[in-house]
Design an enzyme around this catalytic site. Structure first.
Site, PDB file in Angstrom:
ATOM      1  N   ARG A  18      -0.010  18.886  47.115  1.00 22.21           N
ATOM      2  CA  ARG A  18       0.501  18.491  45.808  1.00 22.21           C
ATOM      3  C   ARG A  18      -0.250  17.237  45.349  1.00 22.21           C
ATOM      4  NH1 ARG A  18       4.120  22.336  45.010  1.00 22.21           N
ATOM      5  NH2 ARG A  18       3.232  22.074  42.961  1.00 22.21           N
TER       6      ARG A  18
ATOM      7  N   ASN B   6       8.850  21.624  39.219  1.00 20.69           N
ATOM      8  CA  ASN B   6       9.539  20.569  39.977  1.00 20.69           C
ATOM      9  C   ASN B   6      10.978  20.964  40.311  1.00 20.69           C
ATOM     10  OD1 ASN B   6       7.355  18.896  40.058  1.00 20.69           O
ATOM     11  ND2 ASN B   6       8.108  17.423  38.569  1.00 20.69           N
TER      12      ASN B   6
ATOM     13  N   GLU C 107       5.295  22.078  34.352  1.00 15.80           N
ATOM     14  CA  GLU C 107       5.479  20.958  35.293  1.00 15.80           C
ATOM     15  C   GLU C 107       6.961  20.731  35.612  1.00 15.80           C
ATOM     16  OE1 GLU C 107       3.146  19.742  36.889  1.00 15.80           O
ATOM     17  OE2 GLU C 107       1.366  20.125  35.684  1.00 15.80           O
TER      18      GLU C 107
HETATM   19  N1  LIG Z   1      13.580  18.195  39.917  1.00 16.54           N
HETATM   20  C1  LIG Z   1      13.321  17.386  40.953  1.00 16.54           C
HETATM   21  N2  LIG Z   1      14.218  17.274  41.981  1.00 16.54           N
HETATM   22  C2  LIG Z   1      13.946  16.480  43.044  1.00 16.54           C
HETATM   23  N3  LIG Z   1      12.838  15.751  43.186  1.00 16.54           N
HETATM   24  C3  LIG Z   1      11.920  15.798  42.204  1.00 16.54           C
HETATM   25  C4  LIG Z   1      12.106  16.620  41.034  1.00 16.54           C
HETATM   26  N4  LIG Z   1      11.032  16.449  40.228  1.00 16.54           N
HETATM   27  C5  LIG Z   1      10.209  15.595  40.852  1.00 16.54           C
HETATM   28  N5  LIG Z   1      10.719  15.200  42.036  1.00 16.54           N
HETATM   29  C6  LIG Z   1      10.133  14.217  42.974  1.00 16.54           C
HETATM   30  O1  LIG Z   1       9.158  13.445  42.271  1.00 16.54           O
HETATM   31  C7  LIG Z   1       7.880  13.550  42.912  1.00 16.54           C
HETATM   32  C8  LIG Z   1       6.778  13.476  41.871  1.00 16.54           C
HETATM   33  O2  LIG Z   1       6.806  14.620  41.017  1.00 16.54           O
HETATM   34  P1  LIG Z   1       5.435  15.107  40.345  1.00 16.54           P
HETATM   35  O3  LIG Z   1       5.706  16.354  39.579  1.00 16.54           O
HETATM   36  O4  LIG Z   1       4.842  13.964  39.608  1.00 16.54           O
HETATM   37  O5  LIG Z   1       4.506  15.390  41.603  1.00 16.54           O
HETATM   38  P2  LIG Z   1       4.577  16.632  42.627  1.00 16.54           P
HETATM   39  O6  LIG Z   1       5.472  17.689  42.092  1.00 16.54           O
HETATM   40  O7  LIG Z   1       4.887  16.114  43.976  1.00 16.54           O
HETATM   41  O8  LIG Z   1       3.071  17.154  42.611  1.00 16.54           O
HETATM   42  P3  LIG Z   1       2.378  18.031  41.439  1.00 16.54           P
HETATM   43  O9  LIG Z   1       3.319  18.053  40.264  1.00 16.54           O
HETATM   44  O10 LIG Z   1       1.107  17.310  41.133  1.00 16.54           O
HETATM   45  O11 LIG Z   1       2.165  19.379  42.024  1.00 16.54           O
HETATM   46  C9  LIG Z   1       7.943  14.828  43.713  1.00 16.54           C
HETATM   47  O12 LIG Z   1       7.061  14.815  44.815  1.00 16.54           O
HETATM   48  C10 LIG Z   1       9.409  14.869  44.145  1.00 16.54           C
HETATM   49  O13 LIG Z   1       9.627  14.050  45.275  1.00 16.54           O
HETATM   50 MG   LIG Z   2       5.319  18.450  40.148  1.00 15.75          MG
END
Ligand SMILES: Nc1ncnc2c1ncn2[C@@H]1O[C@H](COP(=O)(O)OP(=O)(O)OP(=O)(O)O)[C@@H](O)[C@H]1O
Ligand SMILES: [Mg+2]
Lengths: 114, 141
Positions: B105, B50, B46
Site C-alpha cells: 500500500r 479504504n 479511494e
Molecule cells: N475506513 C477506514 N477504516 C479504518 N482505517 C482506515 C480507513 N481509511 C483509512 N484508514 C487508515 O488510514 C491509513 C491511510 O489511508 P490511505 O488511504 O491514505 O492509505 P492506504 O489505504 O494505507 O494506502 P493506499 O490508499 O495508498 O492504497 C490506512 O492505512 C488505514 O490505517
Molecule cells: Mg487507501
C-alpha cells in the site's frame, strides 16, 4: 482487467487493459509476483496504453514490484499513460523510482542501451 | 436543482468498480467536464477501498454506505463504514502513511482525496465508524 505478459531476457513487459483498482490488482498480483522471481526478472515495463483508470492501489502495486526487482539492480519503466493516470503518478512521487516514456518502443530502446 | 442518492453494498473489492459506476450514473445528466468526473471517480475509489480493506478487513457480510448530494454546483460524497475506525485521523491522513505497507500500500488514498476535492472531512471513532465527507465544486459546461 486483462494482462498480456511477455518475457525477454530479464525483462517482463506487462500490457495492461482495463481499470487498475483494488480488485484488479489482486488478480494481477497472483499472475505476476511469482513469475518475477521465478524468471529472475530485472526490468519491468508497464504499458498503460489501454488503462483508463488507476487509483492508489495501482501505485502500491508498482512500488511493490519495484521492491521486488531493485536488489537485482533492475528498473521499472512505465509508458503510454493517459493524462489522468499521469497526474496520479506525479502526485505519488513514483517518478523517483521509475522512468516514464511515451511508448513501448522507447522503453525497449532504453533497456537495450543499458 | 437538488438531487440525492443513497446506496449500500457488500464490503468486497469487486464493489469498488460498482461504486464508481453508480456515481457516474448519478451525475449523468449534469454537464460536468471529463476531468472533474475522473477526479470524482478516483476519490470514490479511494474512500470505498479504504472502507472495505481497512474498515471491514474485507468482511463481505458488512455493508459500506455511500451517499451523494447535489446542490447548486456542489457535489457532496459521503462514504461510511461501521468497522474498526481510525485511532488518529491526522496521522492517517499524512502522505505515505499506511498501516498495511506489507501489502504494497502506498499510503496515498487520503492525499489523493485531499488533492482532488475542495474539502475533505474524516470523522472516526475506534471500533465504531469512519465517515469520509468530500465536497467537490463543478461548473456545468
Ligand atoms: N475506513 C477506514 N477504516 C479504518 N482505517 C482506515 C480507513 N481509511 C483509512 N484508514 C487508515 O488510514 C491509513 C491511510 O489511508 P490511505 O488511504 O491514505 O492509505 P492506504 O489505504 O494505507 O494506502 P493506499 O490508499 O495508498 O492504497 C490506512 O492505512 C488505514 O490505517
Ligand atoms: Mg487507501
Amino acid at each position: 482487467m486483462n494482462v498480456q505478459m511477455t518475457i525477454r531476457g530479464g525483462t517482463l513487459v506487462m500490457r495492461l487493459k482495463g481499470d487498475l483498482d483494488q480488485a484488479s490488482i489482486e488478480s494481477l498480483k497472483r499472475k505476476s509476483v511469482d513469475i518475477i522471481d521465478k524468471y529472475y526478472i530485472r526490468n519491468i515495463v508497464f504499458n498503460f496504453e489501454e488503462v483508463s483508470f488507476m487509483d492508489s492501489s495501482g501505485i502500491g502495486y508498482i512500488i511493490g514490484r519495484y521492491t521486488q526487482v531493485k536488489n537485482r539492480r533492475g528498473r521499472i519503466i512505465v509508458c503510454s499513460m493517459n493524462s489522468l493516470i499521469e497526474r496520479i503518478f506525479n502526485l505519488s512521487g513514483l517518478k523517483r523510482i521509475c522512468s516514464v516514456v511515451e511508448n513501448e518502443e522507447q522503453a525497449t530502446k532504453i533497456l537495450e542501451a543499458a | 436543482m437538488k438531487n440525492e442518492m443513497h446506496v449500500s453494498f457488500s464490503a468486497q473489492n469487486s464493489n469498488v468498480i460498482f461504486a464508481r459506476t453508480i456515481a457516474l450514473g448519478f451525475l449523468v445528466n449534469l454537464k460536468i467536464s471529463v476531468n472533474v468526473l475522473n477526479e470524482i471517480k478516483t476519490v470514490i475509489s479511494e474512500a470505498v477501498t479504504n472502507a472495505i480493506v481497512h474498515g471491514y478487513k474485507n468482511d463481505a457480510t458488512k455493508l459500506v454506505e455511500m451517499d451523494m448530494y447535489i446542490d447548486s454546483e456542489e457535489l457532496t460524497i459521503v462514504v461510511k463504514d461501521y468497522g474498526v475506525g481510525i485511532e488518529d485521523v491526522e496521522v492517517a491522513k499524512q502522505p505515505m502513511y499506511s498501516t498495511k505497507e506489507s501489502e504494497d500500500r502506498a499510503g496515498l488514498g487520503f492525499t489523493i482525496m485531499e488533492v482532488f476535492t475542495d474539502e475533505l472531512v474524516v470523522e472516526s471513532k475506534l471500533n465504531e465508524y469512519t465517515i469520509v465527507t468530500m465536497k467537490k465544486r463543478y461548473h456545468e459546461e
